[in-house]
Design a protein around this motif. Structure first.
Motif, short mmCIF file in Angstrom:
data_model
loop_
_atom_site.label_atom_id
_atom_site.label_comp_id
_atom_site.label_asym_id
_atom_site.label_seq_id
_atom_site.Cartn_x
_atom_site.Cartn_y
_atom_site.Cartn_z
N VAL A 133 0.83 -1.21 0.00
CA VAL A 133 0.00 0.00 0.00
C VAL A 133 0.86 1.26 0.00
O VAL A 133 0.52 2.27 -0.63
N THR A 134 1.98 1.20 0.71
CA THR A 134 2.83 2.39 0.80
C THR A 134 3.71 2.57 -0.44
O THR A 134 4.13 3.70 -0.75
N ILE A 135 4.00 1.46 -1.15
CA ILE A 135 4.83 1.57 -2.36
C ILE A 135 3.97 1.92 -3.58
O ILE A 135 4.28 2.86 -4.32
N MET A 136 2.88 1.20 -3.77
CA MET A 136 2.02 1.41 -4.95
C MET A 136 0.89 2.38 -4.61
O MET A 136 -0.30 2.07 -4.73
N THR A 137 1.27 3.58 -4.21
CA THR A 137 0.28 4.62 -3.92
C THR A 137 -0.31 5.16 -5.22
O THR A 137 0.20 4.90 -6.31
N GLN A 138 -1.38 5.93 -5.07
CA GLN A 138 -2.00 6.52 -6.26
C GLN A 138 -1.02 7.44 -6.99
O GLN A 138 -0.93 7.43 -8.22
N LYS A 139 -0.24 8.20 -6.22
CA LYS A 139 0.76 9.09 -6.82
C LYS A 139 1.83 8.28 -7.56
O LYS A 139 2.25 8.65 -8.66
N ALA A 140 2.25 7.16 -6.95
CA ALA A 140 3.29 6.33 -7.57
C ALA A 140 2.79 5.71 -8.87
O ALA A 140 3.51 5.70 -9.88
N ARG A 141 1.54 5.19 -8.88
CA ARG A 141 1.06 4.56 -10.12
C ARG A 141 0.90 5.56 -11.25
O ARG A 141 1.24 5.26 -12.40
N TRP A 142 0.41 6.77 -10.93
CA TRP A 142 0.32 7.80 -11.97
C TRP A 142 1.70 8.19 -12.47
O TRP A 142 1.90 8.45 -13.66
N GLY A 143 2.66 8.22 -11.55
CA GLY A 143 4.03 8.51 -11.95
C GLY A 143 4.59 7.43 -12.85
O GLY A 143 5.27 7.74 -13.86
N PHE A 144 4.33 6.15 -12.52
CA PHE A 144 4.79 5.04 -13.35
C PHE A 144 4.20 5.12 -14.75
O PHE A 144 4.90 4.96 -15.76
N VAL A 145 2.88 5.34 -14.82
CA VAL A 145 2.20 5.38 -16.12
C VAL A 145 2.66 6.59 -16.94
O VAL A 145 2.91 6.47 -18.15
N ALA A 146 2.80 7.74 -16.28
CA ALA A 146 3.30 8.93 -16.99
C ALA A 146 4.71 8.67 -17.53
O ALA A 146 5.03 9.06 -18.67
N GLY A 147 5.54 8.00 -16.73
CA GLY A 147 6.88 7.65 -17.20
C GLY A 147 6.85 6.74 -18.40
O GLY A 147 7.66 6.89 -19.34
N ALA A 148 5.90 5.78 -18.41
CA ALA A 148 5.76 4.87 -19.55
C ALA A 148 5.37 5.63 -20.81
O ALA A 148 5.91 5.38 -21.90
N TYR A 149 4.46 6.60 -20.67
CA TYR A 149 4.02 7.38 -21.83
C TYR A 149 5.16 8.26 -22.36
O TYR A 149 5.37 8.36 -23.58
N VAL A 150 5.90 8.90 -21.46
CA VAL A 150 7.01 9.77 -21.87
C VAL A 150 8.11 8.94 -22.54
O VAL A 150 8.65 9.31 -23.59
N ALA A 151 8.45 7.80 -21.92
CA ALA A 151 9.49 6.93 -22.51
C ALA A 151 9.05 6.39 -23.86
O ALA A 151 9.85 6.29 -24.80
N GLY A 152 7.75 6.04 -23.98
CA GLY A 152 7.23 5.57 -25.27
C GLY A 152 7.30 6.64 -26.33
O GLY A 152 7.65 6.37 -27.49
#
Length: 311
Positions: A133-152
């Motif tokens: 819960v503390t690692i996969m927070t809402q902020k973290a998942r949006w950050g991960f997805v945003a990173g995937a879009y930018v890297a793509g």
């Protein structure tokens, strides 16, 4: 090279499946059926995740984005293939070909990154459940997805610019279902070492890098599963990762076969079959894999159908 026709190509002609005109209509109907199933399956997955609060978890958050990418990914290529079949060939300007190449690379790269993120999510859930819960927070998942879009986006830009600064001359026929790298490289002339080196380097950073994340996550998950004392507990934990392993194996297996092998001596027929699989079949299979192998999704679907029947 003296005396050779080096007329620069400004238009590409897609001719896949045009050698047998009698197969055009059956193949068109097959592609149409697969495309409709892809749209319905992925839109259905997105809807199920949206309506059921039990599915508002990091894993399904990533799966929702994967379903959206599969719709986009398939829509870049399948309608074009159907047009080729109906018209017995299709002419694309260099700009249109580059746009299709860019979008396909963009959505495909994001798919790779999302599958790697989903593997990491399963690793945290299985190996570090107290900190999930503390690692996969809402902020973290949006950050991960945003990173995937930018890297793509970055990968697609570099790959597209590197490819379409090559010189294409002579034959402009592409015996393929869309503007992809292997058939385009066959049409190049002149020195292309620098551009091809950049393309290869970025292919290594996308496909193998994502595979390393997935393989390491899976190995750590397997080690954690083997430490569970009960056979039932091991089976239950493994079932949470089985669907993801199936999706990863299908997607990355075909990409490796297509892009990370020696291009010399490749047959166009072989390339076409593989390309149909990773552009058309896999986006259709993903929602089926995640729904049929997933208890929560099946329960949500049953509840939704029950409510529709009662209303």
């Amino acid at each position: 090279m003296a005396g050779t026709n080096l007329t620069l190509v400004t238009e590409f002609l897609l001719i896949a499946f045009t050698q047998c005109p009698e197969r055009a209509l059956p193949l068109f109907l097959l592609f149409l059926f697969i495309y409709l199933i892809t749209l319905l399956g992925n839109l259905g997955m997105i809807t199920l995740i949206h309506v059921d609060r039990r599915l508002h978890t990091p894993m399904y958050f990533l799966l929702r984005h994967l379903s959206f990418m599969d719709i986009c990914y398939s829509s870049v290529t399948v309608p074009q293939t159907m047009a080729v079949l109906l018209e017995h060939g299709a002419a694309l300007s260099s700009t249109r070909c580059a746009a299709q190449f860019f979008l396909f690379t963009f959505f495909g790269a994001i798919d790779c990154y999302l599958l790697a993120l989903m593997a990491y999510d399963r690793y945290v859930a299985v190996c570090q459940p107290l900190f999930y819960v503390t690692i996969m927070t809402q902020k973290a998942r949006w950050g991960f997805v945003a990173g995937a879009y930018v890297a793509g986006l970055f990968s697609a830009l570099v790959r597209t610019v590197s490819t379409f600064t090559l010189s294409f001359c002579g034959n402009n026929e592409i015996d393929f279902i869309f503007c992809d790298l292997p058939p385009l490289l066959k049409l190049t002339c002149g020195d292309s070492y620098t551009q091809e080196s950049v393309i290869i380097v970025f292919a290594i950073f996308v496909i193998p890098a994502c595979m390393v994340v997935i393989l390491v996550s899976c190995l750590l998950i397997i080690v954690a599963i083997m430490r569970i004392p009960s056979a039932g507990g091991r089976a239950k934990t493994f079932s949470t990762c089985a669907s993801h392993l199936a999706a990863v194996s299908l997607f990355f297996g075909t990409l490796i076969f297509m892009y990370l092998r020696d291009n010399s001596g490749q047959s166009s027929e072989e390339d076409r079959v593989v390309s149909v699989f990773y552009t058309t079949v896999i986006p259709m299979l993903n929602p089926l894999i995640y729904s049929l192998r997933n208890k929560e999704v099946k329960e949500t679907l049953k509840n939704l159908l029950r409510r529709v029947k009662l209303s």
